[in-house]
Design a protein around this motif. Structure first.
Motif, PDB file in Angstrom:
ATOM      1  N   HIS A 170       0.856  -1.184   0.000  1.00 47.82           N
ATOM      2  CA  HIS A 170       0.000   0.000   0.000  1.00 47.82           C
ATOM      3  C   HIS A 170       0.889   1.230   0.000  1.00 47.82           C
ATOM      4  O   HIS A 170       1.981   1.229   0.579  1.00 47.82           O
ATOM      5  N   GLU A 171       0.425   2.296  -0.619  1.00 50.98           N
ATOM      6  CA  GLU A 171       1.225   3.521  -0.730  1.00 50.98           C
ATOM      7  C   GLU A 171       1.613   4.108   0.629  1.00 50.98           C
ATOM      8  O   GLU A 171       2.584   4.848   0.730  1.00 50.98           O
ATOM      9  N   ASP A 172       0.880   3.755   1.690  1.00 57.09           N
ATOM     10  CA  ASP A 172       1.186   4.267   3.029  1.00 57.09           C
ATOM     11  C   ASP A 172       2.033   3.315   3.871  1.00 57.09           C
ATOM     12  O   ASP A 172       2.363   3.633   5.014  1.00 57.09           O
ATOM     13  N   VAL A 219       2.393  -0.879  -6.212  1.00 58.42           N
ATOM     14  CA  VAL A 219       1.906  -0.089  -5.080  1.00 58.42           C
ATOM     15  C   VAL A 219       0.470   0.311  -5.395  1.00 58.42           C
ATOM     16  O   VAL A 219       0.189   0.837  -6.472  1.00 58.42           O
ATOM     17  N   ASP A 270      -3.493   1.931  -3.982  1.00 60.20           N
ATOM     18  CA  ASP A 270      -4.157   2.829  -3.043  1.00 60.20           C
ATOM     19  C   ASP A 270      -5.293   2.075  -2.347  1.00 60.20           C
ATOM     20  O   ASP A 270      -5.398   0.845  -2.472  1.00 60.20           O
ATOM     21  N   GLY A 287       1.778   3.097  -8.420  1.00 56.07           N
ATOM     22  CA  GLY A 287       3.225   3.096  -8.568  1.00 56.07           C
ATOM     23  C   GLY A 287       3.770   1.691  -8.513  1.00 56.07           C
ATOM     24  O   GLY A 287       3.023   0.715  -8.466  1.00 56.07           O
ATOM     25  N   ARG A 322       5.389   5.532  -0.746  1.00 51.55           N
ATOM     26  CA  ARG A 322       5.120   6.442  -1.862  1.00 51.55           C
ATOM     27  C   ARG A 322       6.226   7.479  -2.049  1.00 51.55           C
ATOM     28  O   ARG A 322       6.348   8.060  -3.107  1.00 51.55           O
ATOM     29  N   MET A 336       8.709   5.213  -4.326  1.00 54.88           N
ATOM     30  CA  MET A 336       8.196   4.410  -5.443  1.00 54.88           C
ATOM     31  C   MET A 336       8.323   5.160  -6.770  1.00 54.88           C
ATOM     32  O   MET A 336       8.423   6.380  -6.808  1.00 54.88           O
ATOM     33  N   GLU A 380       6.386   6.452  -9.729  1.00 55.76           N
ATOM     34  CA  GLU A 380       4.975   6.774  -9.973  1.00 55.76           C
ATOM     35  C   GLU A 380       4.570   6.549 -11.422  1.00 55.76           C
ATOM     36  O   GLU A 380       3.414   6.238 -11.703  1.00 55.76           O
TER      37      GLU A 380
END
Length: 170
Positions: free
Chosen positions: A15-17, A37, A39, A46, A103, A106, A108
């Motif tokens: 996950h991006e977080d 990656v 959301d 990404g 993120r 990564m 994008e």
């Protein structure tokens, strides 16, 4: 043959977080070298690879040049000491980045394909001279992850097709 024929539909993602330290740990245990990656809606936002993560530990210029000589310093030698992989320096870099979300490191601009992308399109992307793409996320019209096609999947398909032709006498 198209992307949906070649893809693996059970894809490990991050996950991006997610914390960089957690992603590093997962990647160290994985049989591959990157994750798509996503959301909260499982859309691909990404890709993060070993290359992306290694760069946080290899700053561009941490070389210390030390002039060494004897009085009257008419002739000196310069010694370069690379500080980038010093244990303390690496630990400081890890601490500095460990709590940051993936993120921040990564890529994008991730190249994706739809499930109907044909074999030639996939081959062109994976063999591109300008980009080093090892895997192509397969996404639907909304960007949601459906699967992934790796270089190995394409090579396996070529091998299987060649064997089938050889066995049939063509």
């Amino acid at each position: 043959m198209n992307a949906s024929d070649l893809m693996t539909d059970e894809v490990e993602t991050v996950h991006e977080d997610d914390d960089i330290s957690d992603v590093l740990t997962r990647l160290a245990r994985a049989d591959f070298n990157g994750f798509p990656v996503v959301d909260d809606d499982d859309r691909v936002v990404g890709i993060v690879t070993q290359h992306d993560l290694v760069h946080i530990f290899q700053p561009s210029d941490r070389t210390l040049w030390i002039p060494v000589g004897f009085p009257p310093f008419l002739e000196t030698l310069e010694y370069a000491i690379d500080l980038s992989w010093d244990d303390l320096d690496t630990e400081l870099d890890l601490l500095k980045h460990a709590g940051k979300p993936v993120r921040t490191v990564m890529t994008e601009d991730v190249v994706t394909v739809g499930p109907d992308a044909d074999f030639d399109r996939i081959l062109d992307l994976l063999a591109d001279d300008e980009r080093d793409i090892n895997r192509l996320p397969v996404v639907d019209e909304d960007g949601k992850l459906l699967g992934i096609v790796a270089r190995q999947d394409v090579l396996r398909a070529v091998r299987d097709e060649r064997r089938a032709k050889a066995e049939s006498g063509l």
